[in-house]
Design a protein around this motif. Structure first.
Motif, short mmCIF file in Angstrom:
data_model
loop_
_atom_site.label_atom_id
_atom_site.label_comp_id
_atom_site.label_asym_id
_atom_site.label_seq_id
_atom_site.Cartn_x
_atom_site.Cartn_y
_atom_site.Cartn_z
N LYS A 264 64.19 121.69 15.47
CA LYS A 264 63.21 122.68 15.16
C LYS A 264 61.54 122.64 15.37
N GLY A 265 61.13 121.87 13.82
CA GLY A 265 59.52 121.48 14.15
C GLY A 265 59.66 119.92 13.90
N LEU A 266 58.14 119.82 13.59
CA LEU A 266 57.62 118.44 13.46
C LEU A 266 56.36 118.56 12.73
N MET A 267 56.12 117.89 11.38
CA MET A 267 55.50 117.73 10.61
C MET A 267 54.73 116.36 10.03
N VAL A 268 53.63 116.18 10.05
CA VAL A 268 53.03 114.69 10.33
C VAL A 268 51.91 114.80 9.07
N TYR A 269 51.38 113.33 8.62
CA TYR A 269 51.11 113.96 7.18
C TYR A 269 50.13 112.41 7.70
N GLY A 270 49.16 112.52 7.82
CA GLY A 270 47.66 111.31 8.01
C GLY A 270 47.80 110.21 9.30
N ILE A 271 48.03 110.96 10.40
CA ILE A 271 47.93 110.46 11.47
C ILE A 271 46.58 110.29 12.45
N THR A 272 46.64 109.04 13.61
CA THR A 272 46.10 109.12 14.29
C THR A 272 46.21 109.84 15.12
#
Length: 459
Positions: A264-272
């Motif tokens: 359903k969804g993607l959450m990303v934190y601290g990425i390049t």
């Protein structure tokens, strides 16, 4: 002199409880978080050199706790074998057997000491307010990876988050209560979500694989994707409301998983959002100047770093080949933690080379999922918000309105409140750093919960 570089990773070792895995046994548990012995640590702790592994944390109910290790100890030998690189410690700990005797030679405040005792098993995680279910993910060639599903007690199907960890080989099993990953997981469970996590092949209880430090990125990605497929079949999981939370490098892994197994969804934190060759160039230039390095010296260093990274990441030369160039060897050892045995930053060099070839734009397009990209204001490893904003722009170009950017104020790469970027950098290396006690930013839980509730309502 070794230079501290902050990349999208970090290293560490670490109600009812139901074990539904049939193949995996509890592993021996050393229970320390270790880091390199830098020049500054050596000077501060009256050490004669930078060999060994610096103990940053001792986990309760572990072998290290039973042996009375202390924060600030430097492990110099394990069972008589010298520790040349700090990652030697987790590699050797994987060879322990529960109940056998272990001997650690330490440097403690400049004095040599030895501790001995029996190896303790990893205790199971428990929670009086939640169900913690231990399982396993079957992989090809008779391999298994440890999995853990945590949710509130009771029956029914829960909206579920798969927490995808970053670069390192640390186990997510029974993290200390104060660990920020554990606080994020527990905070989301308390709000009614099931949270799934799994260890990488070759780490934790996982069996049948080479040690995690020796595997390539594709093996890691295939394992996580297999875990996602299995998770969606769990009777406690609402298959229409499965989300991925990718932390750090896990933010690259999550869309690659979702391109194969829809969520359903993607959450990303601290990425390049950039290819890794480009990201590393920014780390070695922009991050170093951010942290106070001399601009002229950085310019001079980049004359070596740029061709070195090109030959390594693009031309796929081995560290052994590159180290024949004396200037390259110095850079490999000082800024890439090269151990002379094919490892950079604690992983086999092919792992880093694999990262360069990931089809990230295609993965974000094909995942076609609601996307939340978060940047912590004081995230030195991710450098600035541009990586998260790039992802949002990319997703919205293919799927208008599906991606959102959020800035989490005063928060670092590890979800901890540390102040603004300027305050965080200024504190680094000062007397205040040794007494400053950051805390997990609970606003991250609120941000994720609010965003997920909105997406769960949508078809």
């Amino acid at each position: 002199m070794k230079k501290t570089i902050y990349l999208l990773f970090a290293f560490c070792l670490f109600a009812c409880t139901a074990a539904w895995g049939q193949q995996l046994q509890r592993r021996p548990f050393l229970g320390v978080q270790v880091s390199p012995v830098t020049d500054s640590l050596a000077a501060a702790n009256r050490l004669s050199g930078t060999q060994g592994a610096f103990v940053r944390r001792v986990i309760p109910n572990s072998t290290a706790a039973a042996l009375k290790l202390q924060v600030g100890d430097v492990i110099v030998r394990v069972n008589g074998t010298p520790i040349n690189n700090y990652m030697d410690v987790p590699a050797m700990a994987r060879q322990f057997r529960t109940g056998e005797f272990v001997t650690l030679d330490l440097n403690r405040k400049g004095k040599q000491t030895t501790v001995k005792g029996k190896v303790q098993p990893m205790p199971f995680e428990t929670d009086p307010n939640a169900e913690v279910r231990y399982g396993e993910v079957p992989l090809p060639d008779n391999r298994y990876a440890r999995s853990i599903l945590k949710k509130l007690k009771g029956k029914g199907r829960f909206p579920t988050i798969f927490f995808v960890q970053g670069y390192g080989c640390s186990s997510l099993d029974n993290l200390p209560a104060e660990d920020p990953q554990r606080q994020l997981i527990d905070g989301l469970v308390a709000r009614g979500y099931a949270v799934f996590r799994m260890d990488k092949p070759g780490s934790g209880d996982s069996q049948g694989s080479k040690p995690c430090t020796e595997i390539g990125y594709q093996e890691e990605l295939e394992a996580f994707t297999a875990g996602l497929k299995l998770l969606k079949q769990d009777p406690a999981v609402d298959p229409e409301n499965v989300f991925l939370f990718g932390h750090s490098l896990g933010g690259n892994t999550a869309p690659l998983m979702a391109a194969q197994e829809k969520v359903k969804g993607l959450m990303v934190y601290g990425i390049t959002g950039k290819p890794w060759f480009e990201y590393l160039l920014e780390v070695y230039r922009d991050q170093r100047t951010l942290l106070g390095a001399d601009y002229v010296q950085v310019d001079q260093d980049m004359r070596t770093v740029v061709p070195l990274l090109y030959e390594f990441m693009i031309l796929k030369k081995t560290p052994e080949e590159l180290a024949k160039n004396p200037a390259y060897r110095t850079a490999l050892e000082n800024i890439m933690d090269y151990d002379g045995q094919g490892h950079l930053y604690g992983r086999h060099y092919t792992f880093l080379q694999d990262l360069q070839d990931l089809p990230m734009s295609q993965a974000w397009r094909d995942a076609n999922a609601y996307t939340l990209a978060i940047y912590g204001e004081a995230d030195v490893a991710a450098l600035d918000p541009s990586g998260a904003q790039l992802v949002v722009n990319l997703v919205n170009s293919y799927h208008p309105g599906k991606a959102t950017f959020e800035l989490l104020p005063r928060t670092d790469h590890g979800f901890m409140e540390v102040g603004t970027m300027q305050e965080h950098v200024k504190r680094r290396g000062s007397a205040e750093e040794s007494t400053f006690r950051p805390r997990f930013n609970q606003k991250l839980v609120e941000l994720v919960d609010t965003w997920m509730k909105d997406k769960i309502k949508r078809a």
